[in-house]
Design a protein around this motif. Sequence first.
Motif, PDB file in Angstrom:
ATOM      1  N   ALA A  34       0.838  -1.203   0.000  1.00 36.73           N
ATOM      2  CA  ALA A  34       0.000   0.000   0.000  1.00 36.73           C
ATOM      3  C   ALA A  34       0.874   1.254   0.000  1.00 36.73           C
ATOM      4  O   ALA A  34       0.490   2.290  -0.526  1.00 36.73           O
ATOM      5  CB  ALA A  34      -0.927  -0.001   1.214  1.00 36.73           C
ATOM      6  N   ALA A  69       2.869 -14.027   5.617  1.00 31.09           N
ATOM      7  CA  ALA A  69       1.403 -14.020   5.704  1.00 31.09           C
ATOM      8  C   ALA A  69       0.896 -12.683   5.179  1.00 31.09           C
ATOM      9  O   ALA A  69       1.499 -11.635   5.425  1.00 31.09           O
ATOM     10  CB  ALA A  69       0.970 -14.238   7.147  1.00 31.09           C
ATOM     11  N   GLN A  70      -0.198 -12.734   4.453  1.00 34.21           N
ATOM     12  CA  GLN A  70      -0.789 -11.492   3.930  1.00 34.21           C
ATOM     13  C   GLN A  70      -2.301 -11.543   4.123  1.00 34.21           C
ATOM     14  O   GLN A  70      -2.933 -12.545   3.836  1.00 34.21           O
ATOM     15  CB  GLN A  70      -0.458 -11.347   2.446  1.00 34.21           C
ATOM     16  N   GLY A  71      -2.850 -10.446   4.650  1.00 36.06           N
ATOM     17  CA  GLY A  71      -4.297 -10.360   4.793  1.00 36.06           C
ATOM     18  C   GLY A  71      -4.859  -9.569   3.625  1.00 36.06           C
ATOM     19  O   GLY A  71      -4.884 -10.031   2.480  1.00 36.06           O
ATOM     20  N   ALA A  72      -5.274  -8.324   3.896  1.00 35.21           N
ATOM     21  CA  ALA A  72      -5.832  -7.481   2.831  1.00 35.21           C
ATOM     22  C   ALA A  72      -4.757  -6.615   2.177  1.00 35.21           C
ATOM     23  O   ALA A  72      -5.055  -5.811   1.301  1.00 35.21           O
ATOM     24  CB  ALA A  72      -6.945  -6.612   3.390  1.00 35.21           C
ATOM     25  N   ASN A  73      -3.525  -6.748   2.637  1.00 39.17           N
ATOM     26  CA  ASN A  73      -2.385  -6.026   2.056  1.00 39.17           C
ATOM     27  C   ASN A  73      -2.564  -4.505   2.121  1.00 39.17           C
ATOM     28  O   ASN A  73      -2.224  -3.791   1.180  1.00 39.17           O
ATOM     29  CB  ASN A  73      -2.157  -6.486   0.599  1.00 39.17           C
ATOM     30  N   LEU A  76       1.160  -0.509   6.107  1.00 38.86           N
ATOM     31  CA  LEU A  76       1.865   0.683   5.634  1.00 38.86           C
ATOM     32  C   LEU A  76       3.374   0.649   5.890  1.00 38.86           C
ATOM     33  O   LEU A  76       4.044   1.650   5.684  1.00 38.86           O
ATOM     34  CB  LEU A  76       1.243   1.934   6.267  1.00 38.86           C
ATOM     35  N   LEU A  93      -4.250 -14.935   3.214  1.00 44.63           N
ATOM     36  CA  LEU A  93      -5.377 -15.472   3.978  1.00 44.63           C
ATOM     37  C   LEU A  93      -6.702 -14.965   3.416  1.00 44.63           C
ATOM     38  O   LEU A  93      -7.752 -15.116   4.036  1.00 44.63           O
ATOM     39  CB  LEU A  93      -5.241 -15.061   5.471  1.00 44.63           C
ATOM     40  N   ASP A 134     -11.941   1.920  13.850  1.00 44.00           N
ATOM     41  CA  ASP A 134     -12.191   2.664  12.615  1.00 44.00           C
ATOM     42  C   ASP A 134     -10.866   2.881  11.893  1.00 44.00           C
ATOM     43  O   ASP A 134      -9.957   3.512  12.417  1.00 44.00           O
ATOM     44  CB  ASP A 134     -12.830   4.013  12.956  1.00 44.00           C
ATOM     45  N   ALA A 137      -8.962   2.199   5.751  1.00 41.30           N
ATOM     46  CA  ALA A 137      -8.789   1.170   4.715  1.00 41.30           C
ATOM     47  C   ALA A 137      -9.685   0.003   5.136  1.00 41.30           C
ATOM     48  O   ALA A 137     -10.408   0.109   6.125  1.00 41.30           O
ATOM     49  CB  ALA A 137      -7.330   0.739   4.638  1.00 41.30           C
ATOM     50  N   GLY A 142      -7.179 -10.842  10.574  1.00 44.88           N
ATOM     51  CA  GLY A 142      -5.874 -11.431  10.905  1.00 44.88           C
ATOM     52  C   GLY A 142      -4.763 -10.398  10.815  1.00 44.88           C
ATOM     53  O   GLY A 142      -3.884 -10.334  11.677  1.00 44.88           O
ATOM     54  N   GLY A 143      -4.804  -9.566   9.780  1.00 46.50           N
ATOM     55  CA  GLY A 143      -3.790  -8.523   9.620  1.00 46.50           C
ATOM     56  C   GLY A 143      -3.902  -7.474  10.724  1.00 46.50           C
ATOM     57  O   GLY A 143      -2.892  -6.974  11.228  1.00 46.50           O
ATOM     58  N   GLY A 203       3.441 -11.087  11.894  1.00 46.95           N
ATOM     59  CA  GLY A 203       3.553 -12.337  11.131  1.00 46.95           C
ATOM     60  C   GLY A 203       4.804 -13.132  11.439  1.00 46.95           C
ATOM     61  O   GLY A 203       5.150 -14.037  10.683  1.00 46.95           O
ATOM     62  N   ILE A 208      -1.983 -16.552  11.933  1.00 47.18           N
ATOM     63  CA  ILE A 208      -3.255 -16.411  12.656  1.00 47.18           C
ATOM     64  C   ILE A 208      -4.371 -16.859  11.719  1.00 47.18           C
ATOM     65  O   ILE A 208      -4.490 -16.354  10.596  1.00 47.18           O
ATOM     66  CB  ILE A 208      -3.464 -14.941  13.082  1.00 47.18           C
ATOM     67  N   HIS A 376      -4.169  10.559  15.310  1.00 46.13           N
ATOM     68  CA  HIS A 376      -5.060  10.255  16.424  1.00 46.13           C
ATOM     69  C   HIS A 376      -4.545  10.946  17.694  1.00 46.13           C
ATOM     70  O   HIS A 376      -4.004  10.290  18.601  1.00 46.13           O
ATOM     71  CB  HIS A 376      -5.142   8.745  16.596  1.00 46.13           C
TER      72      HIS A 376
END
Length: 470
Positions: A34, A69-73, A76, A93, A134, A137, A142-143, A203, A208, A376
Amino acid sequence: MAEVSAPIAELRQRLGASTVLVPDDGLERYERAARGASGVAAFVARPSTVDDVRAVVRWAFAEGIRLIAQGANTGLVGGSVPDATGRVGVLSLERLVGGLVVDPIDRTAIVPAGMTLSALEAAVAPHGLTLAIDIGADPSIGGMAATNAGGSRMVAYGDVRRRVLGVEVVLADADATVVDLLGPLRKDNTGLALHQLFVGSDGSLGVITRVAVELAVRPEATATAWVVPGSDLGVLELLAHAEHDGRAVLSAFELCSREAIDIALAVDADQADPFAGGDRPEVALLVELSGAGDVEGALVEMLASAPDGAIADARVVPPARSWGLRHAISPAMAVAGWVVGMDVSTPRSQLLAFRREARALVSERWPDATIADFGHAGDGGLHFNLVFPRERPPDAHEVEAIRGAVYRLAREHRGSFSAEHGIGPTNAEWWPDHVGAGARRLTAAIVELFDPAAILGHPALPYRSSRSHP
Ligand SMILES: Cc1cc2nc3c(=O)[nH]c(=O)nc-3n(C[C@H](O)[C@H](O)[C@H](O)COP(=O)(O)OP(=O)(O)OC[C@H]3O[C@@H](n4cnc5c(N)ncnc54)[C@H](O)[C@@H]3O)c2cc1C
């Protein structure tokens, strides 16, 4: 068809060509981060069952092949994509999405690792529940656990660490053992909280496969305002006032620089300027209250009773509009120029002093960078991001000098160089400087115990003793 090694061909044969993708299938979307450098994957395995996750890990252990391991990639710091060697495989995943269990009485869910945040929210919303994290993205659960994601509502609900009740993991051993640490009890003092080891592990300790989470009651209403603070002190006074006020819960307290808002408005034509008709302020705060009944009225009263001088201007704006602008900042920056993204935190009380010094330092040494910081502030978090002009990308030495200087300043303010994005190739080299010797030794011992063959995680992760004891 491009050649693949015999072990990869054998894995593809065993699990099927739709589960094990090879370069000829087109792997770009698994290789592109990303933000930051992209890499080259030897293959991408996309198991849809825990048994197939185990088959991939068992195979990798036997062959000595590293898996990321990769979730939604959406990470950052570059930790979810392979390096440039072409020797590392991606274990995606994204297809591990079946078997969500929601328990409205316990107010918990057991979530498959590949399920996205938006899919989970859609599933629990009919029960009046929310994960209450919140993110701008749409990451996988898992990520989120592997990076201990924070997000804009952390000030009220906490980060992933505080919402996780358990995990199920596949270990990097010869048998790819599945360990069920799911709980999902709220109260359980039967020993070490082993599941928490995997939260924020990037990871490096195991794959996970499921996450047990505590859900929150979805607030009946929210109300937001863009607030111009009277001064740096006014920011802290307003934060304390909003938290103590009691009319409704302070659920977000975000700080945005004028430069960040300028970029979002310039790039994203769907966003409206909350300060239209006047000058945009140097700093604006997005303040959100949550609760029941007339929350907007509560927000107006809370702002009206703020300490003298804390607020210079305040505009109540519908939440969809204020969050639309806030979440437009990150994607807009990537369009506007070359981003050097830094995710730092300090104690809340120190954040404004850190910010002032960091802005002065960067303006002096890198005058052509736009400092488009936001973040934040209610949790002491700040995305201290610089945007260089398209025609003048910063070189690697400059990026290193910028990061080194800003991270050092954060440390001087008792802060962190990685507030909520975790560790990856983008920031890994600073880890040994910012983590004490005792913590480095413990981390190395744990990582080497869980992953003795060094087959998990991005090769740049600094946790092993060979890397963390320079
Ligand atoms: C526009 C934008 C806004 C964002 N805003 C925020 C924000 O407000 N707060 C915040 O905290 N983050 C934010 N992020 C960062 C990102 O969304 C989080 O880091 C998120 O938690 C990553 O989840 P993912 O599924 O995309 O993981 P990935 O990017 O796929 O992976 C991230 C890391 O987790 C590991 N990993 C992934 N899945 C697993 C698994 N199942 N088992 C073991 N390890 C795994 C990877 O190896 C990698 O090290 C933002 C990102 C973008 C692009």
